[in-house]
Scaffold this active site. Structure first.
Site, PDB file in Angstrom:
ATOM      1  N   ALA A  12       0.803  -1.232   0.000  1.00  0.00           N
ATOM      2  CA  ALA A  12       0.000   0.000   0.000  1.00  0.00           C
ATOM      3  C   ALA A  12       0.836   1.282   0.000  1.00  0.00           C
ATOM      4  CB  ALA A  12      -0.953  -0.003   1.195  1.00  0.00           C
ATOM      5  N   ARG A  23       2.754  10.165 -11.348  1.00  0.00           N
ATOM      6  CA  ARG A  23       1.670  10.942 -11.958  1.00  0.00           C
ATOM      7  C   ARG A  23       1.965  12.439 -11.881  1.00  0.00           C
ATOM      8  NH1 ARG A  23      -2.421   8.321  -9.830  1.00  0.00           N
ATOM      9  NH2 ARG A  23      -2.730   9.673  -8.029  1.00  0.00           N
ATOM     10  N   GLU A  34      10.416  -5.120  -4.677  1.00  0.00           N
ATOM     11  CA  GLU A  34       9.495  -5.918  -3.856  1.00  0.00           C
ATOM     12  C   GLU A  34      10.064  -7.330  -3.794  1.00  0.00           C
ATOM     13  OE1 GLU A  34       6.783  -5.840  -1.903  1.00  0.00           O
ATOM     14  OE2 GLU A  34       6.938  -8.044  -1.858  1.00  0.00           O
ATOM     15  N   CYS A  44      -6.226  -6.968   3.937  1.00  0.00           N
ATOM     16  CA  CYS A  44      -7.417  -6.904   4.784  1.00  0.00           C
ATOM     17  C   CYS A  44      -8.517  -7.818   4.269  1.00  0.00           C
ATOM     18  CB  CYS A  44      -7.972  -5.486   4.833  1.00  0.00           C
ATOM     19  SG  CYS A  44      -6.727  -4.235   5.129  1.00  0.00           S
ATOM     20  N   ASN A 324      -1.689   4.043   2.812  1.00  0.00           N
ATOM     21  CA  ASN A 324      -2.049   4.666   1.537  1.00  0.00           C
ATOM     22  C   ASN A 324      -1.835   6.173   1.582  1.00  0.00           C
ATOM     23  OD1 ASN A 324      -3.626   2.931  -0.665  1.00  0.00           O
ATOM     24  ND2 ASN A 324      -3.982   2.015   1.333  1.00  0.00           N
TER      25      ASN A 324
END
Lengths: 471, 471
Positions: A12, A23, A34, A44, A324
């Site tokens: 996240a 962006r 990763e 979740c 997030n």
């Protein structure tokens, strides 16, 4: 020459930062390391996958690795584990199947997340003992459920309404820990008709919630045939190769499987080795902009601390929204617009079978006093809808406020599932975030119509009762 | 010697004031004059009574007249109509079956409520034309529905899922007005299998809500087989003794019954005759303590103005919560503790068949500009729960904020019934009441779990999008 933004960890916080930075500044080179194969997944959702309500792990992934690479132009390298950070050289070392590489950075985000805590007892390495921290944990658990259900010994009478999937079933299984994971997994396993035994060390479930919420959830779990053991110290998981029993200070409960839901801890080794400071909570310390003590190195998500909006102190509350939000803020900062990550309120929600519950802020009086408040707490029960309306339930609302100022410090709510405890908690989070007093709150012009609440919504009733105590 | 508190009107504001005053000061003599027989009733529940979901009018009454008299020691006189107030003599004149009486007061509350507006067209006095303002209106409408349904001519094919009560049914009926009452009554009548024609003068239903909310509700009503006529000016209700058709500028629609849901106006004659000032809205003007220009005379509920929290100006928004809240505040003031009634935010909620909607604050740009703001509005659609969660829907959130300060000015939300538009609106009311900006709001630590929302709740998504526009 364009700058390079390196991110360690592709869940996240990491992928929010990567997406936002790219962006806002398409010239930025964004590299994500990763160590696993999954990125940007909704951990979740794992209990609902194991429960059987979600059919594939892929559904939990909001954006696939290929979409990140092709549509968002992010250099995402799965299967790459970062083993060292060199803040002086501004580079990281990553190990992958093909070897080792060095990657320089202008900005670095540590988003290494958290790992499941395994309690220090014997037997945690036995077969049949699981944690739920990763997608592969979820996969293993779902496979376990499927195997157990296809087993011919899995034959028992129907256990009631929880039995949605099979007409015959078995168990018993143990869940250690009465927090969100423990409770959601109890629901997932009971729905698959296992006989569930839930062990909680403390005197109540969901310890961050109010006592009334904890009591309501424990009572409901028992109604749903979950054996709830409170003040139960697990001393040992017994068995030879496979786990056979949970041994507590008082009981020896035979089980065929154990799920450890005993909390998480931040993954900080990499940061600590590079001289990056951790706070008292054990997580990486950051400033308002999620920057660590090492310049150009940020930390966000389940590995990092955040500032609590009520106490003003650093806290460790590893949850998805903060990951997030803080990841996104770091992305924006790195792309050129410095953006604070924002405080946390320690808000959380959980579905527990046919109940829903939420909490926010500070309910614990000792903690409130340490932060300089004089806490007063009241709890009310109120109809969730107009008493005459055909659908109806009860919402229990606990509020804590400071005696002199009336400032709202914390809240905990519980209701039947669908009767609005969680969405109603939003109003209290808003009030808390704005530093509102219960004297204001009791006068809020909240929406009312008979299908949704009583004229005074339960939130207002709670504020009114507590405000009355403070006057 | 104890003081006397006289209250004119025995519904929400009046009985809240009576109960609170007596509880806080048991020595106070509290006299309530109510011209009808019903007190303290939930008029908001009438559509659900007519629909058939509530079986008796008595269920709508929260406290009976006898309970007020015996348990709360309130001198409640039903069947007593106050015909004059003499502020100089501090007394009122009341007419009852047995004659006329004078009652002196130390404090007076005018809580005369509102009455249904009947549009200035021919035919409104025909048989079969109803309004819905009182318990007796509700009784008559329910009786109409029962009669129509027992009529042998009431024979038509099943009209689909709305047909919960009968297998054969009839109509057609007209509803004039596309506000709450019109929409709730359209639902109530359609559920009883009438063919419903809804006429709205303006270009959209629910004009105080956002355009997107209005459009969603209109579309849904049409899906539910309600004929919705927009920009439709009702010129005449045609018929001899009974109403036979609704005549608009474009259509002549045959109907067997008409419900007028064309708004309410405050009952102010009594106050005006006594020299008590009304404001520009036409309702009784009051200060923060609900006191009128005449000292010791208060006004609260559907007959009075209130201060709008966004514009700071007087507004007329006759709804149940304000009546309760202001009535209670007056009771507290009269009992010796001066208490402000509190502002209103113009919040409202409505269930429309299988949708729910809420609004608060100022969405209208002209009105916002008049109040000194530079309004910007954005609307988003978002999943109501985690996309992978089995139950799922969409919430549409419209937010309006001031360009420079980012201050939240208004909000409108709509979702499927049960997907949380109304309870989520609570968070926005809280933010609005606290003068919060969308820059703060987008960072709120709202509760998240997959059964309740996405990681960023739709409320946060909306704030984020709007904040992005303002930067």
């Amino acid at each position: 020459m364009s700058e390079t933004f390196v991110i360690i960890g592709g869940d996240a916080a990491g992928m929010s930062a990567a997406s936002k930075a790219k962006r806002d500044d398409p010239d930025l080179e964004v590299v994500v390391f990763e160590k696993g194969e999954w990125v940007s997944y909704g951990a979740c959702g794992l209990p609902y996958y194991i429960k059987g309500e979600i059919q594939s792990l892929a559904e939990l992934v909001s954006v696939t690795p290929d979409e990140f690479r092709e549509k968002r132009d992010i250099d995402l390298r799965t299967g790459h584990e970062v083993t060292a950070i060199d803040p002086d050289a501004k580079s990281v070392t990553a190990v992958h199947e093909g070897g080792t590489l060095e990657q320089g950075y202008d900005h670095l985000l540590i988003a290494t997340g958290a790992e499941a805590v395994v309690p220090p007892v014997d037997g945690v390495d036995l077969e049949g003992v699981y944690t739920l921290g990763s997608m592969s944990d979820g996969k293993e658990l779902r496979e376990y459920v499927a195997r157990a259900r296809s087993n011919e010994s899995f034959q028992q009478p129907d256990r009631g309404p929880a039995c949605q999937y099979l007409e015959t079933c078995s168990g018993p299984v143990g869940v250690v820990g009465g927090g969100y994971i423990g409770i959601e997994m109890a629901e997932a396993l009971a729905a698959n008709d296992f006989e569930v035994h839930l062990f909680q060390r403390g005197e109540r479930l969901l310890k961050g919630f109010s006592e009334e919420t904890s009591a309501a959830v424990a009572e409901h779990l028992r109604e749903e045939d979950v054996a709830v053991y409170l003040e139960s110290d697990v001393e040992d998981l017994a068995g030879n190769e496979r786990v056979e029993a949970v041994v507590t200070d008082e009981d020896r409960v035979p089980v065929e499987m154990v799920l450890l839901g005993t909390g998480v801890r931040p993954r900080t080794d990499l940061a600590a080795d590079a001289g990056i400071e951790c706070g008292e909570t054990g997580a990486i310390a950051t400033d308002n902009y999620c920057e660590t003590n090492s310049s150009d190195i940020y930390a966000a998500g389940d590995c990092a601390e955040a500032t609590h909006t009520v106490t003003g102190e650093s806290a460790y509350v590893p949850l998805a929204l903060t990951a997030n939000r803080h990841g996104r803020a770091v992305g924006q900062t790195v792309a050129g617009r410095p953006t604070a990550g924002g405080d946390i309120a320690g808000t959380a929600a959980v579905k527990a079978f046919d109940l829903e519950a939420a909490r926010t802020g500070v309910l614990d009086h000792e903690r409130a006093r340490d932060a300089g408040f004089d806490p007063v707490t009241r709890t009310i029960d109120a109809n969730s809808r107009a008493g005459y309306y055909p659908e109806d339930g009860t919402v229990t609302v606990t509020l804590t406020a400071d005696r002199d100022s009336g400032r709202l410090l914390g809240a905990s709510l519980v209701s039947e599932y669908g009767e609005g405890a969680v969405h109603r908690s939003h109003a209290l989070v808003s009030a808390l975030e704005e530093g509102a007093s219960v004297f204001n709150l009791e006068n809020y012009d909240l929406a009312y119509a008979p299908p949704f609440n009583t004229t005074w919504d339960p939130v207002l009733v709670a504020a009114k009762v507590l405000a009355g105590e403070l006057h």
